[in-house]
Scaffold this motif. Sequence first.
Motif, PDB file in Angstrom:
ATOM      1  N   GLY A 150      34.417 -42.352  65.346  1.00 20.82           N
ATOM      2  CA  GLY A 150      33.811 -41.890  66.591  1.00 20.82           C
ATOM      3  C   GLY A 150      34.600 -40.782  67.250  1.00 20.82           C
ATOM      4  N   SER A 151      35.388 -40.021  66.480  1.00 17.92           N
ATOM      5  CA  SER A 151      36.151 -38.951  67.127  1.00 17.92           C
ATOM      6  C   SER A 151      35.429 -37.616  67.165  1.00 17.92           C
ATOM      7  N   PHE A 152      34.295 -37.505  66.507  1.00 20.06           N
ATOM      8  CA  PHE A 152      33.567 -36.242  66.520  1.00 20.06           C
ATOM      9  C   PHE A 152      32.906 -36.072  67.869  1.00 20.06           C
ATOM     10  N   MET A 153      33.277 -35.009  68.591  1.00 21.28           N
ATOM     11  CA  MET A 153      32.658 -34.767  69.888  1.00 21.28           C
ATOM     12  C   MET A 153      31.819 -33.498  69.760  1.00 21.28           C
ATOM     13  N   ALA A 154      30.539 -33.624  70.071  1.00 21.26           N
ATOM     14  CA  ALA A 154      29.656 -32.482  69.874  1.00 21.26           C
ATOM     15  C   ALA A 154      30.074 -31.301  70.745  1.00 21.26           C
TER      16      ALA A 154
END
Lengths: 346, 374
Positions: A150-154
């Motif tokens: 869950g580290s991908f930040m748009a």
Amino acid sequence: MEISNLPISPSIRSKLLSKGYTSLSSLSSISPSFLAQELSVKLEEAVEVLRAVSDTTTSKSAHTPNGIIPGAVTAWDMLSEEQMQRHISTGCEDLDAILGGGIHCKEVTEVGGVPGIGKTQLGIQLAVNVQIPVEYGGLGGKAVYIDTEGSFMAERAYQIAEGCIYDILDKFPSNSREFLSCKERLQVNNFLAGIFYFRICSYTEQIAVINYLENFLTEHGDVKLVIIDSVTFHFRQDFDDLAQRTRVLGGLSLRLMKLSKMFNLAVVLLNQVTTKFTDGSFQLTLALGDSWSHSCTNRIILHWNGNERCAYIEKSPSVPSASAPYLVTGKGIRGINSNFKRARIM
Amino acid sequence: MANKLINQMGLPPSLSHVFSARNILTAKDALSLPEIDLMALLDIDIDLVRAAVARISEATCPPFQTGLALLEEKMKSGGHLSTFLPGLDIALCGGIPFGALTELVGPSGIGKTQFCLKLALLAALPECYGGLNGQVIYIDTESKFSSRRMIEIGEGSFPQIFRLQGLAQKMAGRIIVTRPTSISEFNDSLQQMKLTLLQNEVKLLIVDSIAALVSWDNEKGIISSRQSPVRGSLSFLKSIAEFSQVPVVVTNQVRSHSNDDTFHYIFQGHRKDTSNSERSESHLTAALGIQWAHAVTIRLIFEAHSGHRFIKVAKSPISPPVAFPFVVESSGITLLNQEGISVAGSEINAIRCQGWKSFSGIIQQWNQLPSFMQ
């Protein structure tokens, strides 16, 4: 070659052996119906057995242009192929230089480091850089981003894509007609739309998505990069049996290597760190164990060198071990010497 | 997704019977074994096994989204809980993000609970005042929650709201405090919460503090291994954050930093860092180890040095490493400098605790009754 090496189910194998069929030649001239009667199995199963036998024998004696082994290529052909390969730029010129141009396609690269060093940043940067059009020196392909933590930040992907486009337009200010059409493609939204994002919540889903990738990549043929961020997370938490974990991970890495060769794309795996007791003291090392460390083609470790972030190539078949410093800026990963006007150094 | 049943995946009936006969009922059972093992176990052809595994994988794999769709979704849902500290909100691109684990770590008495109290209030506030208009679950493992202090913070920060009749009661009524005393109680509360969160009533989950769970673990005499029950709770917390898309804030303790903790990689060789020996007395490190440090998405370090206290954004996918000096006042935490001080290098991960008075002395000044209760 023995019957025991054939890919058939154990019960049929044991029936064959008990009836005295111990080598392939003994099966070479038998009809399916006879075999079915002998083994008291169904006709279809006998056909399968004979097909497995013929597959193994024909592959041994097939003649190919290269003479000796089917499916092999000469080193010279490979060299010309490799020279035509484009590499995926990491954003930092020094790092690209020590990598021999960038991240290689057809290879699996593992990147590991302590929390906060910039692994996810590098992952997002690569997912953006792979989409740089061919006219500007990139691959013009899309990216698959498999996120287990869950580290991908748009929003961050947006910033990095913006920074990338800004730098391209800075570097290629030409307004000639060839560039005009690709300039239209240089939109941040296009770059974001070119990242296929999978959010994985357990190791089962992780195995499932890697199995499913073959179908997915056949449908979306323009994917040139697969990133898994991070490959470790679920395997560290929920797997109880470590021996089984090693086997499953081995299977995963083989499959990823096969995918990278089949579809001519780069696979980048982000890994966490753990401590290991060697030489009388605790040392930092990448997680998932010693067997895993053999699975990847290349290995890059991101670490702190005093107050600088550094990337160290620990393992590579084609470039020597070397270290390069890099920065994480508002526009993404950049080198120490990049002096673009509005760079806000982090 | 991992527990999806194989007999519901559309495999041919003969095949799914073979799977269930060997007690392979869920996707997890099937995919945890290498294909050769499955073939040996089920006694079927390798091609059939491959086709079955491919079908199971396709069914278990979550759907994909493009980065653009993700961004648009984030824009629609807001995506952040504003902390009402402008500098910090800008650094975090809006505030505490939804669906991710945010950790507050620092020495005791520095202001972590104060921060949490204010966040709880902010989430309960109506949307017209910038809040999330929802319920808040506050898991208090060390009995540090003070409702009087929270109302005081509310009065200090939003005096016009809290003077309104009954609003303070309504706000306080939205904050649900639970005080588990063992790990099993904690896990039970999490399980129950899973349902409430899905009904979209709860907008914030605070666990203050998570390090206490580990000390309970140790008290019972269980050596904390990788498979200890606490690890299970931690990964469960993370998955709750993920699928319910609420912000989850967790506080963590610190422990002293021995020289052994300065780990290096093998290729870096051994370094004799004499400069570190002076710092080691006041040098601290976050509890729960490096595996936990990987698991959190955002880490805010609260530290004190040079006579001031700082909030540092130590780990965040979207922020630069900055430190903000702050003070704790009657209205909660206030930043002294909205721009933030850029911190270079690995200093951002250091936790210092020097040169400040203990916080507990200051709280004596706030023992007056808040005005609405007079």
